[in-house]
Design a protein around this motif. Sequence first.
Motif, PDB file in Angstrom:
ATOM      1  N   PHE A  50       0.662  -1.180  -0.239  1.00 31.80           N
ATOM      2  CA  PHE A  50      -0.075  -0.103   0.103  1.00 31.80           C
ATOM      3  C   PHE A  50       0.818   1.294   0.062  1.00 31.80           C
ATOM      4  O   PHE A  50       0.392   2.065  -0.843  1.00 31.80           O
ATOM      5  N   VAL A  70      -2.246   4.591   4.074  1.00 33.25           N
ATOM      6  CA  VAL A  70      -1.905   3.000   4.119  1.00 33.25           C
ATOM      7  C   VAL A  70      -2.333   2.464   5.329  1.00 33.25           C
ATOM      8  O   VAL A  70      -2.758   1.056   5.069  1.00 33.25           O
ATOM      9  N   GLY A  94      -5.824   1.420   4.583  1.00 33.86           N
ATOM     10  CA  GLY A  94      -6.091   0.423   3.555  1.00 33.86           C
ATOM     11  C   GLY A  94      -5.783  -1.100   4.033  1.00 33.86           C
ATOM     12  O   GLY A  94      -6.437  -1.720   3.831  1.00 33.86           O
ATOM     13  N   CYS A 153      -7.601  -1.495  -2.735  1.00 28.31           N
ATOM     14  CA  CYS A 153      -7.875  -2.132  -1.630  1.00 28.31           C
ATOM     15  C   CYS A 153      -9.013  -3.332  -1.868  1.00 28.31           C
ATOM     16  O   CYS A 153      -8.714  -4.573  -1.096  1.00 28.31           O
TER      17      CYS A 153
END
Length: 691
Positions: free
Chosen positions: A346, A364, A367, A437
């Motif tokens: 990510f 990040v 996700g 995601c």
Amino acid sequence: MTVFPRGSHTIMPKSHASLKELTLRGVILGALITLVFTASNVYLGLKVGLTFASSIPAAVISMAVLRAFRDSNILENNIVQTQASAAGTLSAVIFVLPALLMMGYWTGFPLLQTAMICACGGILGVVFTVPLRRALVVNSELPYPEGVAAAEILKVGQKPGGEDGGETRPAGGLREIMLGGVLAGGFSLLTSGLRVAGDSVSHWFSIGRAVFQLPLGLSFALVGAGYLVGIVGGVAMLLGVVLAWGVAVPWLTWLSPMPEGASLASFATGVWVSKVRLIGAGMIAVAAVWTLLTLIRPMVEGMRISLSVFKQGPGESGLDRTDADLPPRLLLKLTLLMILLLGATFQSFVADSGLPTLAAWTLVVAGVVLAFVFGFLVAAACGYMAGLVGSSASPISGIAVIAILASSMIFIGIGQAQDLLGRPESVRFMTALALFCTSVVVAVAAISNDNLQDLKTGWLVHATPWRQQAALIIGCVIGAVTIPPVLGLLYEAYGFIGSLPRAGMDPAQALAAPQASLMITIAQGLFSHTLDWTYIRIGVLVGAALIVFDWILGRFSRFRVPPLAVAMGVYLPPTVATALFVGALISWFVRGRVRAQALQAGADRARCEQASERTGTLFASGLIVGESLVGVVLAIVIVGSMASGGGDAPLAVAGPGFAPIATLIGLLAFVLMCVVFVRRVLGAAGAVGRG
């Protein structure tokens, strides 16, 4: 199909304890099968939005190859099919990932990011479902249809001189796969390579200003897929074609005058792409949500079992080989490693956004947490649903719709809180991040569907669970390495509908990538607020009406019209859905004929049906694999030709003027293949009846 009751797992034969199971040759064979079936599934999934279950054909190939070794056995064959089954499941990530190219965020498939999504999601799918094995496989009466079928194939193939000539059955099964593969591969070479045979037949006509189309796809692979789908799904998809091309397109073309100089085909196709597919998207969304709601009780039960087992831990399993899962400490280490790798993945995706450090790391962490938590809940639900209705019938597309909705809403909330949605570039990035995601969640869901099915097979043949779990992890890694280059190759060679890598490419050869197109429609509509929701709302209303119609049918008859399948018939190109219907029609016809023949000959109906089902499944799998592999090989040839300055049809020997004759050749070959298909299946049943 035989479904074993809960108490059918007999005491392990002592001879099984000394059998080789996780062997180097088995892992190598499983890796080769995984490579082939992964490439085939990626091609088929991009073309039609379906993947095929690879466990049974993998088991047949394994038995045919390993029987050359005197010490091969049923447990080693089971490991091979377990490893190769990852090909039919992990490929589901193609339902989302191509959307990143179709929206213009990616220009290709980054090898490392794409592979890490597949590997991390797949391995987490294995880890999340390991604690569920005892509750949902050993101590449950869930039928696990594909798992039981695979176990039966392995058992029968292991019996020397068994019923129906068990000793020769693996080689016979391999012959069915090879015959289907050669027929489909040869036809694909004639259509997509040499261009001397047509791949579809369509008749366009108008009544007043309304434009109609009577289409028929000539794809052998789609006939095989339709055979596996069955008559209920095939009829539902055909109904979708009728709604799209017999109602919606004629109605909308009647309302919109045809532009000067446009043909009936180009005009109607443009209306279908820009308007009718949005209706189909609305239908898919409401049908997917309804499908999940009908399974809400097993989903909640699966989550409850998963959470309770997770709290207690899987316990010690050293008392018996057939009860030994991967150790809890190893599962915890794998989980932590996957979280770290997901975080790095990510971060590499977010790093290109140019956002401030705090905002970037917030996304990040969000996700990773979203993918992990939602993936865990989805794994529990999918594991239970796989046991209840089978992996093939489990609504992965519905899971993807729910995941993209959840991901988009969460990232919209984060974006609004941190003022990240003020510029078009930021909106575009956040849309891409939601898709990124969602692809992880889909990978988790796909492998969760598969793992417990494989463990059911292993339980029935007295395999060692931890070895199966290790084999599936190996399969995930091999599949993860295979998927990115195959995706990139197919995109460069054919492109996707609405997204071609080069100017001047033939849009008729583009791959549909239907689920990815739907994902981007939903995500962009939520983030940009620019989507014309009129046709989607119409689709939602039509989908709701279909749900009511299906419910009424279920109350007063045995026939059903699955709303999600009808919606796919509206959304997919009509030549795809009609070819699928032909395969489903063959399935319905041969089953009726087998029952009639068995009754007339006084034969064992169950054995005749089992033989015909096995032959039909393997022949259909061969059709899919053959056409798909030739499609991949042709993609390599096309990309090589383009790189050296050639055209996108380097093998073509016929020009546009040959099209009428090519269409006739394609139609004749298609009819001949269908006749061969029917005769092979009926012949297998007849041989059992005469024996």
